[in-house]
Design a protein around this motif. Sequence first.
Motif, PDB file in Angstrom:
ATOM      1  N   ARG A 145       3.965   1.547  -1.488  1.00  0.00           N
ATOM      2  CA  ARG A 145       4.657   1.727  -2.767  1.00  0.00           C
ATOM      3  C   ARG A 145       4.440   0.490  -3.626  1.00  0.00           C
ATOM      4  NH1 ARG A 145      10.018   0.589  -4.474  1.00  0.00           N
ATOM      5  NH2 ARG A 145      10.476  -0.162  -2.381  1.00  0.00           N
ATOM      6  N   LEU A 146       3.907   0.684  -4.818  1.00  0.00           N
ATOM      7  CA  LEU A 146       3.632  -0.437  -5.707  1.00  0.00           C
ATOM      8  C   LEU A 146       4.869  -0.781  -6.524  1.00  0.00           C
ATOM      9  CD1 LEU A 146       0.077   0.503  -7.007  1.00  0.00           C
ATOM     10  CD2 LEU A 146       0.660  -1.306  -5.381  1.00  0.00           C
ATOM     11  N   PRO A 164     -10.304  -1.122  -3.625  1.00  0.00           N
ATOM     12  CA  PRO A 164      -9.252  -0.158  -3.993  1.00  0.00           C
ATOM     13  C   PRO A 164      -7.883  -0.778  -4.185  1.00  0.00           C
ATOM     14  CG  PRO A 164     -10.662   0.761  -2.282  1.00  0.00           C
ATOM     15  CD  PRO A 164     -11.091  -0.657  -2.469  1.00  0.00           C
ATOM     16  N   PHE A 165      -7.559  -1.778  -3.392  1.00  0.00           N
ATOM     17  CA  PHE A 165      -6.249  -2.429  -3.532  1.00  0.00           C
ATOM     18  C   PHE A 165      -6.128  -3.105  -4.897  1.00  0.00           C
ATOM     19  CE2 PHE A 165      -3.886  -6.517  -2.895  1.00  0.00           C
ATOM     20  CZ  PHE A 165      -2.619  -5.962  -2.923  1.00  0.00           C
ATOM     21  N   THR A 178       0.819  -1.213   0.000  1.00  0.00           N
ATOM     22  CA  THR A 178       0.000   0.000   0.000  1.00  0.00           C
ATOM     23  C   THR A 178       0.850   1.260   0.000  1.00  0.00           C
ATOM     24  OG1 THR A 178      -0.173  -0.138   2.415  1.00  0.00           O
ATOM     25  CG2 THR A 178      -1.949  -1.140   1.132  1.00  0.00           C
ATOM     26  N   ARG A 238      -3.715  -1.480 -12.632  1.00  0.00           N
ATOM     27  CA  ARG A 238      -3.014  -0.483 -13.441  1.00  0.00           C
ATOM     28  C   ARG A 238      -1.588  -0.888 -13.777  1.00  0.00           C
ATOM     29  NH1 ARG A 238      -6.016   3.126  -9.941  1.00  0.00           N
ATOM     30  NH2 ARG A 238      -4.241   3.367  -8.540  1.00  0.00           N
ATOM     31  N   GLU A 289      -7.875  -2.372  -7.554  1.00  0.00           N
ATOM     32  CA  GLU A 289      -7.894  -1.331  -8.578  1.00  0.00           C
ATOM     33  C   GLU A 289      -6.491  -0.777  -8.809  1.00  0.00           C
ATOM     34  OE1 GLU A 289     -10.665  -0.053 -10.508  1.00  0.00           O
ATOM     35  OE2 GLU A 289     -11.185  -2.062  -9.853  1.00  0.00           O
ATOM     36  N   GLN A 290      -5.677  -0.699  -7.764  1.00  0.00           N
ATOM     37  CA  GLN A 290      -4.284  -0.281  -7.917  1.00  0.00           C
ATOM     38  C   GLN A 290      -3.488  -1.312  -8.706  1.00  0.00           C
ATOM     39  OE1 GLN A 290      -3.316   0.434  -3.671  1.00  0.00           O
ATOM     40  NE2 GLN A 290      -2.813   2.524  -4.306  1.00  0.00           N
ATOM     41  N   LEU A 291      -3.704  -2.593  -8.388  1.00  0.00           N
ATOM     42  CA  LEU A 291      -2.968  -3.646  -9.093  1.00  0.00           C
ATOM     43  C   LEU A 291      -3.338  -3.689 -10.574  1.00  0.00           C
ATOM     44  CD1 LEU A 291      -2.992  -6.667  -6.596  1.00  0.00           C
ATOM     45  CD2 LEU A 291      -1.389  -4.757  -6.746  1.00  0.00           C
TER      46      LEU A 291
END
Length: 352
Positions: free
Chosen positions: A116-117, A138-139, A114, A145, A141-143
């Motif tokens: 830093r990707l 949300p987690f 969470t 991208r 949704e970040q992945l």
Amino acid sequence: MSVTLKQVAAVSNVSVSTASRALSGHPGISGPTVDRIREAANQLNYKVRRPDAAGGSLKGAEIGIICLRMDRSLTSLPTVSAAIEGAETSLAKEGARTLFVTVPELESPPSVLTNRLPDGLILAGALQGDEIGRSRHPFLEQLRRLPTVWLLGRPAAAWGDVVGSNDYEVGAMAARALLEAGHKQLAFINPKPDHLLFRRREDGFRAEARRAGAETVLSICESPAGGWELPLQAPAGVRVVETLIDRAIAANPRPTGLFAAADSVAVLVYRALAKRGLKVGQDISIVSGNNDTSLIAGLHPSLTTCDVGAYEIGQLAVRQLAMRLRHGTELAEVEILTNPTLIRNASVAECR
């Protein structure tokens, strides 16, 4: 203006994915096609990004190997751990930094993700149901991208590329092994009927069995009474398959050849048959899939199974991710399947 991979693909009359794989030395593209694509690239003066000689094609990149909604019992299965090992070894060779994380609960991702990707993802996920693919947490949704390659199978409705085994062929191979030994009454044993990978194996098994002359092909698929919940666990305890085996034994005509959905299921089938006084390789024959050697080493007689090449799948996933990082959304999502190999052992006997 620089020449794009899309232009090379158009001149070569192939897809962008095929052009990229050919120029990257990826297996599975025929020699004449590779020659045609390379000739087009040379004519257009297309510049292929070469690996950094000092450290590899992923030098300096941080790659996350993440297991989603999988219980530790599942991630420790030999096939899963071998695929992860293959990916880790290849990432190290290519100069990448590897971040290995398990996320059994999507609501509780570790802070290391969470905060830093990573630059890219190699994912392994529960292949039962569509929670991962449909979730808009949300987690996730970040992945979504990030450039992504799934190991061994892509969950239903999920994003990204996938590298896995040809599980339809695993099923077909199991059917051929039993039919070649003279078995005409067959059954597929599966305690996870909504498991994506197992469904593909069932499809291949049923289609090949009927094509090759099986008289009956039963699908004995039923979840245990309590069902399967996420994080998904590996099948454990003989009770998981006892109901299925009782249904097989009670069938008329009774199957003489069984295809267990995976080696972890086959181990339990052996135990259930032994409790009922039936001997594998004598009273009934069994084929399975994965070649989880450490899991099946103690079985007697030794199990006939289909080796899916899990370590090599992990290596191919890294190559595909490197390609995805180079070209981004210029490439359509791809599915790369490796061919299984039948390991013949004494669990399949000639039908008397």
